[in-house]
Write a protein that holds these residues in place. Structure first.
Motif, mmCIF file in Angstrom:
data_model
loop_
_atom_site.group_PDB
_atom_site.id
_atom_site.type_symbol
_atom_site.label_atom_id
_atom_site.label_comp_id
_atom_site.label_asym_id
_atom_site.label_seq_id
_atom_site.Cartn_x
_atom_site.Cartn_y
_atom_site.Cartn_z
ATOM 1 N N CYS A 95 0.854 -1.193 0.000
ATOM 2 C CA CYS A 95 0.000 0.000 0.000
ATOM 3 C C CYS A 95 0.887 1.241 0.000
ATOM 4 O O CYS A 95 2.087 1.169 0.258
ATOM 5 C CB CYS A 95 -0.953 -0.003 1.189
ATOM 6 N N GLU A 96 0.291 2.377 -0.273
ATOM 7 C CA GLU A 96 1.065 3.613 -0.400
ATOM 8 C C GLU A 96 1.728 4.025 0.911
ATOM 9 O O GLU A 96 2.814 4.594 0.915
ATOM 10 C CB GLU A 96 0.170 4.739 -0.919
ATOM 11 N N ALA A 97 1.111 3.714 2.035
ATOM 12 C CA ALA A 97 1.684 4.082 3.332
ATOM 13 C C ALA A 97 2.962 3.290 3.644
ATOM 14 O O ALA A 97 3.802 3.748 4.410
ATOM 15 C CB ALA A 97 0.662 3.851 4.438
ATOM 16 N N ASP A 98 3.128 2.113 3.043
ATOM 17 C CA ASP A 98 4.299 1.272 3.298
ATOM 18 C C ASP A 98 5.487 1.591 2.398
ATOM 19 O O ASP A 98 6.556 1.011 2.570
ATOM 20 C CB ASP A 98 3.940 -0.206 3.116
ATOM 21 N N ARG A 99 5.320 2.477 1.454
ATOM 22 C CA ARG A 99 6.397 2.773 0.512
ATOM 23 C C ARG A 99 7.563 3.464 1.218
ATOM 24 O O ARG A 99 7.378 4.385 2.005
ATOM 25 C CB ARG A 99 5.911 3.679 -0.605
ATOM 26 N N CYS A 100 8.766 3.006 0.927
ATOM 27 C CA CYS A 100 9.971 3.665 1.425
ATOM 28 C C CYS A 100 11.004 3.666 0.305
ATOM 29 O O CYS A 100 10.996 2.794 -0.563
ATOM 30 C CB CYS A 100 10.505 2.980 2.678
ATOM 31 N N ALA A 101 11.879 4.649 0.320
ATOM 32 C CA ALA A 101 12.852 4.816 -0.755
ATOM 33 C C ALA A 101 13.833 3.657 -0.808
ATOM 34 O O ALA A 101 14.220 3.205 -1.885
ATOM 35 C CB ALA A 101 13.593 6.130 -0.592
ATOM 36 N N TYR A 102 14.248 3.164 0.366
ATOM 37 C CA TYR A 102 15.146 2.022 0.435
ATOM 38 C C TYR A 102 14.958 1.340 1.776
ATOM 39 O O TYR A 102 14.361 1.894 2.687
ATOM 40 C CB TYR A 102 16.612 2.436 0.227
ATOM 41 N N PHE A 103 15.459 0.120 1.887
ATOM 42 C CA PHE A 103 15.365 -0.607 3.143
ATOM 43 C C PHE A 103 16.684 -1.306 3.408
ATOM 44 O O PHE A 103 17.480 -1.538 2.491
ATOM 45 C CB PHE A 103 14.203 -1.600 3.137
ATOM 46 N N SER A 112 16.788 -0.840 -2.936
ATOM 47 C CA SER A 112 15.726 0.086 -3.327
ATOM 48 C C SER A 112 14.370 -0.455 -2.913
ATOM 49 O O SER A 112 14.126 -1.660 -2.975
ATOM 50 C CB SER A 112 15.716 0.281 -4.845
ATOM 51 N N GLY A 113 13.483 0.457 -2.524
ATOM 52 C CA GLY A 113 12.107 0.079 -2.245
ATOM 53 C C GLY A 113 11.321 0.003 -3.544
ATOM 54 O O GLY A 113 11.531 0.796 -4.459
ATOM 55 N N LEU A 114 10.404 -0.941 -3.635
ATOM 56 C CA LEU A 114 9.596 -1.136 -4.833
ATOM 57 C C LEU A 114 8.118 -1.047 -4.481
ATOM 58 O O LEU A 114 7.732 -1.206 -3.326
ATOM 59 C CB LEU A 114 9.892 -2.504 -5.453
ATOM 60 N N PHE A 115 7.301 -0.805 -5.481
ATOM 61 C CA PHE A 115 5.848 -0.807 -5.317
ATOM 62 C C PHE A 115 5.211 -1.210 -6.635
ATOM 63 O O PHE A 115 5.861 -1.222 -7.676
ATOM 64 C CB PHE A 115 5.338 0.557 -4.849
ATOM 65 N N VAL A 116 3.934 -1.540 -6.574
ATOM 66 C CA VAL A 116 3.173 -1.895 -7.772
ATOM 67 C C VAL A 116 2.271 -0.713 -8.103
ATOM 68 O O VAL A 116 1.450 -0.298 -7.276
ATOM 69 C CB VAL A 116 2.337 -3.173 -7.536
#
Length: 156
Positions: A95-103, A112-116
């Motif tokens: 979800c959008e709240a879990d997005r982070c630039a890197y982990f 790098s952080g990824l999202f769909v």
């Protein structure tokens, strides 16, 4: 041609002398005390389904190589080559709240952080971040971002 694809994790040597995993000893001290009588979690088994000795770096590199492709296909292939789906979501935000630039995947390894996105395509959260833009947290260790060593020095 190989019959089965290689798994997306490596088994790490856990039998080497001096390898410690977590702090399970304190739990064993508290298990048979009076305070444990009212707490069922303290009476449970001490082997809580932990799986030590897994290195998921091949999974993270696999996911980075699939940026720009359909998420359903990438997820299906990754699940077939893993022992569980949880490590996928360390890197991919649901979800959008879990997005982070890197982990931080390990002590000094960052990815790098990824999202769909809304079209179902696997994308980078912050494509502008790379090994040149991050600074190490100490001078004694080698820090890496997506497998590449940081270019900046500590304290610079």
């Amino acid at each position: 041609m190989r019959g089965t694809p290689r798994p997306l994790y490596r088994k790490v040597n856990t039998r080497t002398r001096g390898v410690k995993h977590g702090s399970g000893q304190k739990f064993s001290w508290d298990r048979h005390t009076k305070k444990a009588l009212n707490n069922p979690s303290l009476q449970a088994s001490m082997h809580g389904g932990q799986q030590h000795g897994r290195d998921y770096t091949p999974l993270f590199r696999f996911l980075l190589s699939r940026v720009g492709q359909r998420w359903d296909d990438v997820f299906r292939e990754a699940c077939a080559r893993l022992d569980g789906t949880a490590p996928i979501f360390w890197m991919v935000a649901t979800c959008e709240a879990d997005r982070c630039a890197y982990f931080r995947a390990d002590e000094n390894s960052y990815f790098s952080g990824l999202f769909v996105d809304e079209d179902g395509i696997l994308s980078l959260v912050a494509p502008e971040i790379n090994e040149d833009s991050l600074k190490p947290t100490c001078a004694c260790c080698t820090h890496s971002f997506n497998g590449k060593v940081f270019t900046q020095r500590f304290g610079a």
